[in-house]
Design an enzyme around this catalytic site. Structure first.
Site, PDB file in Angstrom:
ATOM      1  N   ASN A 307      -7.129  -2.189  -0.913  1.00 47.45           N
ATOM      2  CA  ASN A 307      -8.136  -1.734   0.046  1.00 47.45           C
ATOM      3  C   ASN A 307      -8.313  -2.829   1.089  1.00 47.45           C
ATOM      4  OD1 ASN A 307     -10.992  -1.579   1.203  1.00 47.45           O
ATOM      5  ND2 ASN A 307     -10.830   0.385   0.153  1.00 47.45           N
ATOM      6  N   SER A 330      -8.452   3.924   1.086  1.00 50.96           N
ATOM      7  CA  SER A 330      -9.532   3.872   2.068  1.00 50.96           C
ATOM      8  C   SER A 330     -10.786   4.463   1.458  1.00 50.96           C
ATOM      9  CB  SER A 330      -9.146   4.654   3.330  1.00 50.96           C
ATOM     10  OG  SER A 330     -10.210   4.685   4.249  1.00 50.96           O
ATOM     11  N   GLU A 331     -11.927   3.785   1.651  1.00 51.36           N
ATOM     12  CA  GLU A 331     -13.151   4.219   0.982  1.00 51.36           C
ATOM     13  C   GLU A 331     -13.684   5.563   1.456  1.00 51.36           C
ATOM     14  OE1 GLU A 331     -14.473   0.469   3.398  1.00 51.36           O
ATOM     15  OE2 GLU A 331     -12.662   1.193   2.422  1.00 51.36           O
ATOM     16  N   ASN A 332     -13.164   6.097   2.563  1.00 47.87           N
ATOM     17  CA  ASN A 332     -13.585   7.434   2.987  1.00 47.87           C
ATOM     18  C   ASN A 332     -12.734   8.534   2.343  1.00 47.87           C
ATOM     19  OD1 ASN A 332     -11.551   6.338   4.807  1.00 47.87           O
ATOM     20  ND2 ASN A 332     -11.789   8.166   6.043  1.00 47.87           N
TER      21      ASN A 332
END
Length: 504
Positions: A307, A330-332
């Protein structure tokens, strides 16, 4: 005789059900956004999906904007849009009294209203906010998370509301902590929404919904949480057109569905550069920046799940050595994030944490932000790379707040919450713009995480960080002496016996 009469009634009943006589059907489709929100009440808790401009229910937001009689909303969303766009409009119409968000970003209206006391703000780590919505959706009133332990989020030192004169009117409350398996956790109460505005790709009359690409983000958790979920769909389709296994938000959660009337926007259209263009772009910033990025790329190992934070970390994959395959998370809600698109390939439903357009690599998968942060906190990510304002000698990290400036927390507190499983690498300039050291005995800025950084990469040097013994200098840049590094580093450090020249 009685039995025969009953049988006839049953037969007639069955005949009526199967005949062409009209019968009531489930139909959650509304003719307009205005009709969908007609029963909304002021003073409610409103959950609004979206990340950047991706997955934002713009038609529903605009309909609420046009109802100035509806006010005093507590809005839960990753941020508050931009001035004149999305939730930014509801700030301007003063329909929001409180925001629960992870990020202010570049929204000057949001920042000004907060600092002047016009708006309350509960800054919440992005992953914690996603989990608060997901837990509430599951009927769980509270949970423990490692994110934010030892920070001002946990200790209750974040101003929630200011007075007009700049003094603090309301301060956040300290959060309960507890130790599980020798690790400290913070108790977070779940969110329970009254209404949710969510954006989907397809929806049918029964309320079954499907997301597209990275459109899910917060939409799924929020859509499953609220008492009344209002869905805005790119396309309204016939029942059965969405395959059962592709229903991401089930009709049981949805009250009303409308057809989106707003064109999708892209916040930061970013195109792919060829290797020479990329080198020029990186080098144009400074030779120091290029050195940091090239060295950071050496941290990647074949098969890693990684990440990357905004800025220099996002540029590092372009310099990965041939033959090394890493999977970018990706954190989304993306696993297998690809490079920037070529012109004409940009997609508003595919963005990275910096809100820039990206692509997907073969083998990619997509999910909601709550699941993304679950992977992160559970230690499934091998490496996370972030920028920093300051790093302490035992690996404390400060990267989300400067004195007098409020930008927000974002996802960083979650990204560094499991350093035992996830290697945390910091890329940053060795000193600030005034020449002051950024590697300190103790961070003076608010912490993002305690004892979480394991490696620091600057333009001058590379340090390994031991969370109990401190710093060890393992590499210096070509032409840089240990004495120069010492002069520009406040924290004490050991020098490795096999000190190397920085690998670039």
């Amino acid at each position: 005789m009685k039995f025969q009469r009953l049988a006839r009634v049953v037969v007639v009943g069955r005949r009526e059900f199967s005949s062409s006589t009209a019968r009531r059907q489930i139909n959650k489709i509304c003719p307009s956004a205005q009709d969908a929100i007609k029963d909304m009440q002021s003073g409610s808790i409103l959950l609004v999906g979206g990340f950047g401009f991706s997955g934002v229910p713009a038609s529903l937001i605009n309909a609420l904007r046009d109802r100035p009689d509806l006010t005093d909303f507590t809005v839960v969303s990753n941020n508050a849009g931009m001035p004149g766009v999305g939730l930014g409009q509801l700030l301007e119409t003063k329909q929001i009294s409180k925001m629960v968000a992870s990020f202010i970003g570049e929204n000057k209206t949001f920042e000004k209203m907060y600092l002047s006391g016009e708006l309350a703000l509960e800054l919440t780590p992005q992953g914690t906010m996603a989990e608060k919505c997901a837990a509430g959706a599951a009927g769980v009133p509270a949970f423990y998370t490692p994110a934010a332990y030892g920070t001002i989020v946990q200790t209750g030192e974040l101003p929630v509301k200011y007075n007009p004169d700049g003094t603090v009117a309301i301060m956040s409350k300290p959060k309960e902590t507890r130790i599980f398996n020798k690790k400290s956790y913070v108790m977070e109460e779940s969110i329970f929404g009254d209404y949710a505005f969510v954006k989907v790709h397809k929806a049918d009359r029964m309320g079954n919904c499907q997301f597209r690409k990275a459109q899910n983000n917060f939409n799924e958790a929020m859509g499953k949480n609220a008492k009344v979920t209002l869905v805005e769909a790119d396309h309204i389709v016939e029942v059965g057109e969405i395959e059962p296994e592709n229903v991401h938000l089930q009709g049981i959660y949805v009250r009303k569905v409308i057809k989106s009337t707003e064109e999708k926007k892209i916040e930061k259209t970013t195109f792919r550069k060829n290797p020479e263009e990329l080198k020029q772009a990186v080098g144009a910033s400074s030779s120091n920046r290029e050195r940091i990025i090239r060295r950071a790329a050496k941290e990647f190992r074949d098969g890693m799940h990684v990440n990357l934070g905004i800025g220099m970390p996002l540029a590092a994959p372009a310099f990965v050595e041939p033959g090394i395959e890493v999977v970018l998370q990706s954190e989304n809600g993306i696993l297998g994030m690809g490079p920037y698109p070529n012109p004409g390939e940009e997609d508003p439903d595919l963005i990275n944490p910096g809100k820039e357009t990206v692509t997907l690599n073969q083998g990619a998968s997509l999910f909601g932000s709550h699941e993304s942060f679950g992977m992160i906190r559970a230690g499934r990510i091998d490496l996370t790379m972030l920028g920093a304002l300051q790093v302490g000698q035992f690996g404390d990290l400060a990267n989300f707040m400067l004195p007098g400036k409020v930008k927000g927390i974002g996802g960083a507190m979650d990204l560094v919450a499991n350093p035992a499983e996830t290697k945390v690498v910091v890329t940053m300039d060795h000193t600030d713009k005034r020449g002051n050291p950024k590697i300190l005995n103790q961070c003076s800025f608010p912490l993002t995480g305690q004892r979480c950084v394991s490696r620091i990469i600057t333009e001058l040097a590379v340090f390994d960080v031991n969370h109990t013994e401190g710093l060890t200098l393992i590499e210096v840049a070509e032409g840089v002496t240990v004495e120069e590094v010492q002069k520009k580093t406040e924290a004490p450090f050991k020098v490795a016996e096999d000190l190397k020249t920085m690998l670039c």
